[in-house]
Design an enzyme around this catalytic site. Structure first.
Site, PDB file in Angstrom:
ATOM      1  N   SER A  83      16.416   1.462  -3.302  1.00  8.71           N
ATOM      2  CA  SER A  83      15.101   0.851  -3.052  1.00  8.71           C
ATOM      3  C   SER A  83      14.198   0.927  -4.278  1.00  8.71           C
ATOM      4  CB  SER A  83      14.391   1.562  -1.905  1.00  8.71           C
ATOM      5  OG  SER A  83      15.182   1.556  -0.750  1.00  8.71           O
ATOM      6  N   SER A 134      15.754   9.885  -1.560  1.00  8.12           N
ATOM      7  CA  SER A 134      15.898  11.157  -0.846  1.00  8.12           C
ATOM      8  C   SER A 134      16.673  12.147  -1.699  1.00  8.12           C
ATOM      9  CB  SER A 134      16.652  10.966   0.474  1.00  8.12           C
ATOM     10  OG  SER A 134      15.962  10.066   1.301  1.00  8.12           O
ATOM     11  N   GLU A 182      26.298   3.828   5.753  1.00  5.78           N
ATOM     12  CA  GLU A 182      25.022   4.477   6.055  1.00  5.78           C
ATOM     13  C   GLU A 182      24.638   4.302   7.525  1.00  5.78           C
ATOM     14  OE1 GLU A 182      21.765   2.786   3.770  1.00  5.78           O
ATOM     15  OE2 GLU A 182      20.893   4.758   3.561  1.00  5.78           O
ATOM     16  N   GLU A 221      13.704  -3.939  12.474  1.00  7.29           N
ATOM     17  CA  GLU A 221      13.628  -5.411  12.412  1.00  7.29           C
ATOM     18  C   GLU A 221      14.847  -5.983  11.681  1.00  7.29           C
ATOM     19  OE1 GLU A 221      11.143  -3.377  11.602  1.00  7.29           O
ATOM     20  OE2 GLU A 221       9.611  -3.828  13.091  1.00  7.29           O
TER      21      GLU A 221
HETATM   22  C1  LIG Z   1      13.181   8.778   5.368  1.00 10.29           C
HETATM   23  C2  LIG Z   1      13.579   7.691   4.426  1.00 10.29           C
HETATM   24  C3  LIG Z   1      14.523   7.959   3.462  1.00 10.29           C
HETATM   25  C4  LIG Z   1      14.882   6.973   2.552  1.00 10.29           C
HETATM   26  N1  LIG Z   1      15.797   7.297   1.594  1.00 10.29           N
HETATM   27  C5  LIG Z   1      16.162   6.367   0.692  1.00 10.29           C
HETATM   28  C6  LIG Z   1      17.086   6.690  -0.360  1.00 10.29           C
HETATM   29  O1  LIG Z   1      17.563   7.835  -0.460  1.00 10.29           O
HETATM   30  N2  LIG Z   1      17.393   5.742  -1.260  1.00 10.29           N
HETATM   31  C7  LIG Z   1      16.892   4.469  -1.190  1.00 10.29           C
HETATM   32  O2  LIG Z   1      17.260   3.639  -2.017  1.00 10.29           O
HETATM   33  N3  LIG Z   1      15.986   4.120  -0.212  1.00 10.29           N
HETATM   34  C8  LIG Z   1      15.617   5.049   0.713  1.00 10.29           C
HETATM   35  N4  LIG Z   1      14.704   4.723   1.692  1.00 10.29           N
HETATM   36  C9  LIG Z   1      14.075   3.424   1.657  1.00 10.29           C
HETATM   37  C10 LIG Z   1      14.467   2.495   2.794  1.00 10.29           C
HETATM   38  O3  LIG Z   1      15.750   1.964   2.578  1.00 10.29           O
HETATM   39  C11 LIG Z   1      13.390   1.396   2.849  1.00 10.29           C
HETATM   40  O4  LIG Z   1      12.163   2.023   3.206  1.00 10.29           O
HETATM   41  C12 LIG Z   1      13.725   0.328   3.856  1.00 10.29           C
HETATM   42  O5  LIG Z   1      14.826  -0.418   3.437  1.00 10.29           O
HETATM   43  C13 LIG Z   1      12.527  -0.624   4.080  1.00 10.29           C
HETATM   44  O6  LIG Z   1      12.055  -1.116   2.864  1.00 10.29           O
HETATM   45  P1  LIG Z   1      10.498  -1.042   2.508  1.00 10.29           P
HETATM   46  O7  LIG Z   1      10.031   0.354   2.744  1.00 10.29           O
HETATM   47  O8  LIG Z   1      10.331  -1.606   1.133  1.00 10.29           O
HETATM   48  O9  LIG Z   1       9.756  -1.954   3.564  1.00 10.29           O
HETATM   49  P2  LIG Z   1       9.650  -3.561   3.526  1.00 10.29           P
HETATM   50  O10 LIG Z   1      10.982  -4.153   3.217  1.00 10.29           O
HETATM   51  O11 LIG Z   1       8.507  -3.931   2.632  1.00 10.29           O
HETATM   52  O12 LIG Z   1       9.291  -3.897   5.032  1.00 10.29           O
HETATM   53  C14 LIG Z   1       7.955  -3.799   5.561  1.00 10.29           C
HETATM   54  C15 LIG Z   1       7.998  -4.284   7.002  1.00 10.29           C
HETATM   55  O13 LIG Z   1       8.394  -5.671   7.046  1.00 10.29           O
HETATM   56  C16 LIG Z   1       9.506  -5.830   7.911  1.00 10.29           C
HETATM   57  N5  LIG Z   1      10.402  -6.861   7.376  1.00 10.29           N
HETATM   58  C17 LIG Z   1      10.815  -6.998   6.085  1.00 10.29           C
HETATM   59  N6  LIG Z   1      11.669  -8.023   5.968  1.00 10.29           N
HETATM   60  C18 LIG Z   1      11.835  -8.536   7.218  1.00 10.29           C
HETATM   61  C19 LIG Z   1      12.617  -9.621   7.757  1.00 10.29           C
HETATM   62  N7  LIG Z   1      13.413 -10.355   6.981  1.00 10.29           N
HETATM   63  N8  LIG Z   1      12.551  -9.854   9.100  1.00 10.29           N
HETATM   64  C20 LIG Z   1      11.741  -9.090   9.906  1.00 10.29           C
HETATM   65  N9  LIG Z   1      10.967  -8.062   9.446  1.00 10.29           N
HETATM   66  C21 LIG Z   1      11.025  -7.795   8.122  1.00 10.29           C
HETATM   67  C22 LIG Z   1      10.201  -4.477   7.918  1.00 10.29           C
HETATM   68  O14 LIG Z   1      10.979  -4.305   9.082  1.00 10.29           O
HETATM   69  C23 LIG Z   1       9.016  -3.528   7.865  1.00 10.29           C
HETATM   70  O15 LIG Z   1       8.473  -3.345   9.152  1.00 10.29           O
HETATM   71  C24 LIG Z   1      14.305   5.696   2.615  1.00 10.29           C
HETATM   72  C25 LIG Z   1      13.356   5.414   3.599  1.00 10.29           C
HETATM   73  C26 LIG Z   1      12.970   6.397   4.491  1.00 10.29           C
HETATM   74  C27 LIG Z   1      11.943   6.094   5.530  1.00 10.29           C
END
Ligand SMILES: Cc1cc2nc3c(=O)[nH]c(=O)nc-3n(C[C@H](O)[C@H](O)[C@H](O)COP(=O)(O)OP(=O)(O)OC[C@H]3O[C@@H](n4cnc5c(N)ncnc54)[C@H](O)[C@@H]3O)c2cc1C
Length: 378
Positions: A119, A151, A234, A363
Site C-alpha cells: 500500500s 505492519s 492473505e 467493499e
Molecule cells: C490493520 C491493517 C494492517 C495493514 N497492513 C498492511 C501491510 O502490512 N502492508 C500493506 O501494504 N498494506 C497494509 N494495510 C493497508 C490495507 O491494505 C489498505 O488499508 C486497504 O487496502 C484499503 O486501502 P486504503 O486504506 O488506501 O483505502 P481506500 O482504497 O482509499 O478506500 C477508502 C474507502 O473507499 C472504498 N472503496 C475504494 N475503492 C472502492 C471500490 N472500487 N468499490 C467500492 N468501494 C471502494 C473502500 O472500501 C474504503 O471504504 C493494512 C491496513 C490495516 C487496516
C-alpha cells in the site's frame, strides 16, 4: 465438500493437542507473534507444515494445516502471518531456486520476520496505481518512494516490495516485485500509532535504495501477478474466524461465570444475541474450512476466500461490539481492578475496527464476490 474430518485428520488433531500440552500457554491474548512459541513450532516443522520438507515443512495438506491452526488458536497462540502466510508462499510460487533456498528455510525456522510493502498513500484498494519507482542501474535497481500501513516494518528483516518499473505501460503491466533487506541504506521507518495505542504499522520511505536485480521475484513488469497470489494467500486463512471465536469464548465465559453485574448478569437480555453469534462463529468456521478444502483439492479459491474474509472480519466486529456493550461501563475499561478479563474486551472493541479494512476492505471483497462469484457486471 465433506462436513467432517477423516479419522487420520482427527488423529492429527489429537497429536497437535498433545504437542501444545507440553508447552507453556502464552501470557498475552492478542495476535502478536510470540518468538519462543514460534521457535518451538518451527523445531517440529509445525510452523510451516504445509511446505515441502526440503524447505522446513512436513508436506502436509491444507486441511491438516487448518487443523493445526485451529488448535494453535485454541491454545492461545498465533504466528508470524507476514512471513509464514504471505512472503513464504509467494516466494514458493514465484521465486527462483536461489530465493527459495535462501528465504524459505529461514521463515520455516522462525529466524526472520517479514513485512509487506504494497500500500501507498495513493494506492490501497486501487493497488495497481502504486508509484514507488525502481530504476535499473547496472546490477542493481534503485528504489525511491513511500509505502504506508506497513505492519511490523519496525520488527522486519525483509520486505516484500511492489514497485513501478515501467511508468509508460498500462498500470498492471509496469509493476515488479522485490525482496528487500530492511537494513539497506536509504530505508526510513516512521511509526503510525493505532486507535488502541499500539504501534502495529508504519510509513516506510525509500530514498535511493539499491537492491540487487537478482532480488526481483518473477519477471520484470510481471509483479502484479505475483502480488495477486500474495493477496489470495492473505484472504484465505482461517485466523479471522479463530480470533472471533476466541473473543466469543471469552465473553461467553464471563457471562456464565456469575462474576459480572448489570445487564451482563441478566441472561434474558443477551441470550439470543449470544446464540446468534455462536451460530455465526460456527458458520464462519465452515466458510474458512471450505477455502482450505478447495486448496487441498488443488483448486484456487477466489470469491470463496473473499466470502470467508468478509464474513469473519465483520463477525469479529460484531462479537467485539456485543462484548463491550453487554459488559456495561466496566466493559469499557482497559485496565484496573474493575476491568473484566483484564480489559481485553475494551481493547478488542477498538482493535476490531481494522478487520474490515486490512487485507482488502469489505467493499472490495464484496465487489469480488459480486463479479467473480455471482457473475454480475462490473
Ligand atoms: C490493520 C491493517 C494492517 C495493514 N497492513 C498492511 C501491510 O502490512 N502492508 C500493506 O501494504 N498494506 C497494509 N494495510 C493497508 C490495507 O491494505 C489498505 O488499508 C486497504 O487496502 C484499503 O486501502 P486504503 O486504506 O488506501 O483505502 P481506500 O482504497 O482509499 O478506500 C477508502 C474507502 O473507499 C472504498 N472503496 C475504494 N475503492 C472502492 C471500490 N472500487 N468499490 C467500492 N468501494 C471502494 C473502500 O472500501 C474504503 O471504504 C493494512 C491496513 C490495516 C487496516
Amino acid at each position: 465438500m465433506e462436513f467432517s474430518f477423516t479419522p487420520a485428520q482427527e488423529a492429527l488433531r489429537t497429536e497437535v493437542r498433545s504437542f501444545f500440552a507440553t508447552l507453556e500457554r502464552p501470557d498475552g491474548d492478542d495476535e502478536a507473534p510470540n518468538t519462543s512459541l514460534e521457535r518451538a513450532m518451527a523445531a517440529n516443522g509445525w510452523l510451516t507444515m504445509a511446505w515441502p520438507a526440503e524447505y522446513g515443512g512436513r508436506g502436509a495438506s491444507q486441511m491438516e494445516q487448518l487443523i493445526f491452526k485451529e488448535e494453535l488458536f485454541e491454545f492461545g497462540g498465533s504466528f508470524d502471518f507476514l512471513g509464514v502466510q504471505l512472503a513464504g508462499p509467494t516466494i514458493m510460487v514465484h521465486g527462483n531456486a536461489e530465493q527459495k533456498a535462501t528465504h524459505l528455510p529461514a521463515i520455516a525456522g522462525a529466524k526472520v520476520r517479514w513485512c509487506q510493502g504494497f500500500s501507498e498513500p495513493g494506492a490501497g484498494s486501487d493497488l495497481a496505481s502504486l508509484q514507488t519507482r525502481a530504476v535499473r542501474d547496472g546490477d542493481d535497481f534503485v528504489i525511491n518512494g513511500q509505502k504506508i500501513w506497513t505492519s511490523n516494518a519496525h520488527h522486519a528483516d525483509w520486505i516484500l516490495l511492489l514497485t513501478r518499473t515501467d511508468p509508460e505501460a498500462p498500470k498492471h503491466r509496469g509493476i515488479s516485485m522485490f525482496l528487500v533487506d530492511m537494513k539497506t541504506p536509504g530505508i526510513t521507518i516512521r511509526p503510525l500509532i493505532q486507535l488502541t495505542g499500539v504501534h502495529g504499522f508504519n510509513e516506510v520511505y525509500f530514498d535511493d535504495v539499491r537492491v540487487p536485480a537478482k532480488n526481483m521475484v518473477g519477471e520484470l513488469n510481471r509483479g502484479w501477478y505475483a502480488a495477486t497470489t500474495t493477496l489470495d494467500f492473505e484472504r484465505s486463512g482461517i485466523e479471522r474466524n479463530l480470533v472471533a471465536r476466541r473473543d466469543w469464548n471469552r465473553t461467553y465465559g464471563l457471562l456464565r461465570s456469575g462474576t459480572v453485574s448489570g445487564l451482563a448478569s441478566r441472561p434474558a437480555v443477551w441470550r439470543h444475541q449470544v446464540a446468534d453469534l455462536f451460530i455465526a462463529v460456527e458458520a464462519g468456521q465452515w466458510m474458512a474450512r471450505r477455502v482450505a478444502y478447495l486448496q487441498s483439492k488443488g483448486l484456487v479459491p477466489n470469491y470463496e476466500a473473499s466470502m470467508s474474509k468478509t464474513f469473519n472480519s465483520e463477525l469479529g466486529q460484531r462479537v467485539a461490539d456485543f462484548s463491550v456493550n453487554v459488559l456495561g461501563l466496566p466493559g469499557q475499561l482497559r485496565d484496573g481492578a474493575h476491568a473484566p478479563a483484564n480489559g481485553v474486551p475494551a481493547f478488542r472493541f477498538l482493535d476490531a475496527r481494522r478487520l474490515t479494512i486490512g487485507q482488502g476492505t469489505s467493499e472490495i471483497n464484496r465487489n469480488i464476490i459480486a463479479t467473480r462469484g455471482l457473475g454480475l457486471p462490473r
